[in-house]
Write a protein that holds these residues in place. Structure first.
Motif, PDB file in Angstrom:
ATOM      1  N   GLN A  32      -1.915 -17.150  -3.981  1.00 53.24           N
ATOM      2  CA  GLN A  32      -2.229 -16.073  -3.044  1.00 53.24           C
ATOM      3  C   GLN A  32      -1.866 -14.709  -3.625  1.00 53.24           C
ATOM      4  N   GLU A  33      -2.559 -13.699  -3.121  1.00 51.43           N
ATOM      5  CA  GLU A  33      -2.267 -12.321  -3.535  1.00 51.43           C
ATOM      6  C   GLU A  33      -0.899 -11.896  -3.002  1.00 51.43           C
ATOM      7  N   SER A  34      -0.150 -11.225  -3.836  1.00 49.52           N
ATOM      8  CA  SER A  34       1.136 -10.675  -3.414  1.00 49.52           C
ATOM      9  C   SER A  34       0.928  -9.251  -2.893  1.00 49.52           C
ATOM     10  N   LEU A  35       2.014  -8.610  -2.505  1.00 46.88           N
ATOM     11  CA  LEU A  35       1.919  -7.202  -2.105  1.00 46.88           C
ATOM     12  C   LEU A  35       1.746  -6.291  -3.316  1.00 46.88           C
ATOM     13  N   CYS A  36       2.059  -6.807  -4.491  1.00 48.85           N
ATOM     14  CA  CYS A  36       1.918  -6.025  -5.722  1.00 48.85           C
ATOM     15  C   CYS A  36       0.449  -6.079  -6.136  1.00 48.85           C
ATOM     16  N   ARG A  37      -0.213  -4.965  -6.071  1.00 44.84           N
ATOM     17  CA  ARG A  37      -1.670  -4.916  -6.218  1.00 44.84           C
ATOM     18  C   ARG A  37      -2.154  -5.582  -7.516  1.00 44.84           C
ATOM     19  N   GLY A  38      -3.057  -6.534  -7.352  1.00 50.83           N
ATOM     20  CA  GLY A  38      -3.636  -7.208  -8.497  1.00 50.83           C
ATOM     21  C   GLY A  38      -2.820  -8.373  -9.035  1.00 50.83           C
ATOM     22  N   TRP A  39      -1.676  -8.635  -8.419  1.00 54.83           N
ATOM     23  CA  TRP A  39      -0.814  -9.731  -8.865  1.00 54.83           C
ATOM     24  C   TRP A  39      -0.797 -10.843  -7.819  1.00 54.83           C
ATOM     25  N   ARG A  40      -1.011 -12.075  -8.286  1.00 56.51           N
ATOM     26  CA  ARG A  40      -0.802 -13.232  -7.415  1.00 56.51           C
ATOM     27  C   ARG A  40       0.705 -13.509  -7.310  1.00 56.51           C
ATOM     28  N   PHE A 151       7.458   5.765  -9.288  1.00 58.06           N
ATOM     29  CA  PHE A 151       7.154   5.848  -7.850  1.00 58.06           C
ATOM     30  C   PHE A 151       7.073   7.277  -7.337  1.00 58.06           C
ATOM     31  N   HIS A 152       7.852   8.182  -7.948  1.00 56.96           N
ATOM     32  CA  HIS A 152       7.884   9.585  -7.505  1.00 56.96           C
ATOM     33  C   HIS A 152       8.071   9.671  -5.990  1.00 56.96           C
ATOM     34  N   ALA A 153       9.013   8.878  -5.491  1.00 56.71           N
ATOM     35  CA  ALA A 153       9.225   8.798  -4.046  1.00 56.71           C
ATOM     36  C   ALA A 153       9.623  10.143  -3.450  1.00 56.71           C
ATOM     37  N   LYS A 154      10.468  10.867  -4.141  1.00 54.65           N
ATOM     38  CA  LYS A 154      10.935  12.155  -3.626  1.00 54.65           C
ATOM     39  C   LYS A 154       9.767  13.121  -3.451  1.00 54.65           C
ATOM     40  N   ARG A 155       8.785  13.044  -4.353  1.00 61.50           N
ATOM     41  CA  ARG A 155       7.620  13.914  -4.254  1.00 61.50           C
ATOM     42  C   ARG A 155       6.650  13.428  -3.182  1.00 61.50           C
ATOM     43  N   HIS A 156       6.370  12.129  -3.183  1.00 57.64           N
ATOM     44  CA  HIS A 156       5.402  11.584  -2.232  1.00 57.64           C
ATOM     45  C   HIS A 156       5.872  11.694  -0.781  1.00 57.64           C
ATOM     46  N   LEU A 157       7.182  11.665  -0.580  1.00 53.49           N
ATOM     47  CA  LEU A 157       7.713  11.713   0.782  1.00 53.49           C
ATOM     48  C   LEU A 157       8.414  13.040   1.066  1.00 53.49           C
ATOM     49  N   ALA A 158       8.049  14.056   0.310  1.00 57.45           N
ATOM     50  CA  ALA A 158       8.581  15.398   0.569  1.00 57.45           C
ATOM     51  C   ALA A 158       8.176  15.839   1.967  1.00 57.45           C
ATOM     52  N   GLY A 159       9.086  16.506   2.663  1.00 56.43           N
ATOM     53  CA  GLY A 159       8.781  16.977   4.008  1.00 56.43           C
ATOM     54  C   GLY A 159       9.180  16.006   5.098  1.00 56.43           C
ATOM     55  N   LEU A 182      15.707  -2.056   3.907  1.00 52.64           N
ATOM     56  CA  LEU A 182      14.702  -2.811   3.165  1.00 52.64           C
ATOM     57  C   LEU A 182      13.308  -2.248   3.410  1.00 52.64           C
ATOM     58  N   ALA A 183      12.995  -1.920   4.653  1.00 48.18           N
ATOM     59  CA  ALA A 183      11.685  -1.350   4.972  1.00 48.18           C
ATOM     60  C   ALA A 183      11.500  -0.007   4.272  1.00 48.18           C
ATOM     61  N   LEU A 184      12.560   0.798   4.227  1.00 53.10           N
ATOM     62  CA  LEU A 184      12.480   2.083   3.539  1.00 53.10           C
ATOM     63  C   LEU A 184      12.307   1.900   2.032  1.00 53.10           C
ATOM     64  N   LEU A 185      12.982   0.897   1.473  1.00 53.91           N
ATOM     65  CA  LEU A 185      12.842   0.641   0.046  1.00 53.91           C
ATOM     66  C   LEU A 185      11.411   0.247  -0.304  1.00 53.91           C
ATOM     67  N   LEU A 186      10.810  -0.564   0.532  1.00 56.78           N
ATOM     68  CA  LEU A 186       9.415  -0.928   0.301  1.00 56.78           C
ATOM     69  C   LEU A 186       8.513   0.301   0.396  1.00 56.78           C
ATOM     70  N   LEU A 187       8.789   1.171   1.349  1.00 54.10           N
ATOM     71  CA  LEU A 187       8.011   2.402   1.482  1.00 54.10           C
ATOM     72  C   LEU A 187       8.155   3.270   0.229  1.00 54.10           C
ATOM     73  N   LEU A 188       9.381   3.436  -0.256  1.00 58.70           N
ATOM     74  CA  LEU A 188       9.619   4.276  -1.426  1.00 58.70           C
ATOM     75  C   LEU A 188       8.941   3.727  -2.675  1.00 58.70           C
ATOM     76  N   THR A 189       8.709   2.419  -2.722  1.00 56.93           N
ATOM     77  CA  THR A 189       8.058   1.818  -3.883  1.00 56.93           C
ATOM     78  C   THR A 189       6.572   1.579  -3.640  1.00 56.93           C
ATOM     79  N   GLY A 190       6.013   2.278  -2.645  1.00 57.60           N
ATOM     80  CA  GLY A 190       4.566   2.291  -2.458  1.00 57.60           C
ATOM     81  C   GLY A 190       3.994   1.185  -1.607  1.00 57.60           C
ATOM     82  N   ARG A 191       4.844   0.423  -0.920  1.00 59.11           N
ATOM     83  CA  ARG A 191       4.349  -0.646  -0.044  1.00 59.11           C
ATOM     84  C   ARG A 191       4.292  -0.148   1.398  1.00 59.11           C
ATOM     85  N   THR A 192       3.258  -0.538   2.111  1.00 59.55           N
ATOM     86  CA  THR A 192       3.109  -0.131   3.513  1.00 59.55           C
ATOM     87  C   THR A 192       3.275  -1.311   4.468  1.00 59.55           C
TER      88      THR A 192
END
Length: 213
Positions: A32-40, A151-159, A182-192
């Motif tokens: 099955q597909e994982s949350l990591c895009r393109g990776w099973r 991830f550039h989390a600080k930039r992507h979540l600025a504001g 944990l939910a915030l960590l997933l958000l910072l690493t690009g997971r929704t």
């Protein structure tokens, strides 16, 4: 978790929990597909099995095929090692769970959040639970928030203000995004995938934006 022994104890525990989960999977779940895009799921397992033993030469050797892109190098290696038998991957993860090394081109400070996030990449699409102590996720948040690439989390979540509700961590300024570390960590690493676990005006904006894409 300021000393290295505590850090590596957390890394080892996380890797072993992932191995336990993988051992329970049915053959179809490995494909099955994982949350990591393109990776099973098996590709994520391949990555986790490889990280503690990989060398810089392993990365250099596949660089031409991957057009010298770090992301593609990662994917080529994950898929290559993910092609191994499930039992072999589980054994490899267990055997190297306590390893404190990786390629010189990589950074061992990423080992904990890498294992945590990739564990959720496996568990969540399969609707399985893989609990993570909040203090471990907090260490991941600290690292990802400060590290910049990839991830550039600080930039992507600025504001936005980000605040963990189950441990002592917050960052940023603006409308609040609050929830489990944990939910915030997933958000910072690009997971929704964990947006529903987040609350606040900032979280509402993110959910609205996600729904419109």
């Amino acid at each position: 978790m300021d000393d290295s022994d505590s850090y590596w104890t957390a890394v080892r525990a996380t890797r072993l929990r992932i191995a336990d989960l993988l051992e329970e999977l049915a053959p179809a779940e490995w494909e099955q597909e994982s949350l990591c895009r393109g990776w099973r799921v098996r590709d994520v397992a391949g990555h986790l099995a490889l990280v503690p033993t990989i060398t810089t030469w392993d990365m250099v050797a596949v660089a031409p095929r991957a057009r010298f892109s770090p992301d593609r190098i990662n994917t080529v290696l994950a898929r290559r090692h993910g092609s191994r038998a499930p039992a072999e991957l589980v054994t490899a993860i267990r055997n190297s769970a306590g390893s404190r090394r990786t390629a010189k081109a990589l950074d061992t400070r990423n080992a904990l959040f890498d294992a945590i996030v990739h564990g959720q990449d496996i568990a969540l699409p399969l609707t399985r639970r893989l609990p993570v102590p909040a203090e471990h996720s907090r260490e991941g948040l600290r690292r990802v928030w400060e590290m910049g690439w990839p991830f550039h989390a600080k930039r992507h979540l600025a504001g936005f203000t980000l605040r963990a509700t189950d441990t002592d961590w917050s960052a940023g300024d603006g409308p609040e995004i609050a929830g489990p570390a944990l939910a915030l960590l997933l958000l910072l690493t690009g997971r929704t995938a964990c947006l529903d676990a987040l609350r606040g005006d900032g979280a509402d904006r993110l959910k609205s934006s996600s729904a419109n894409h």
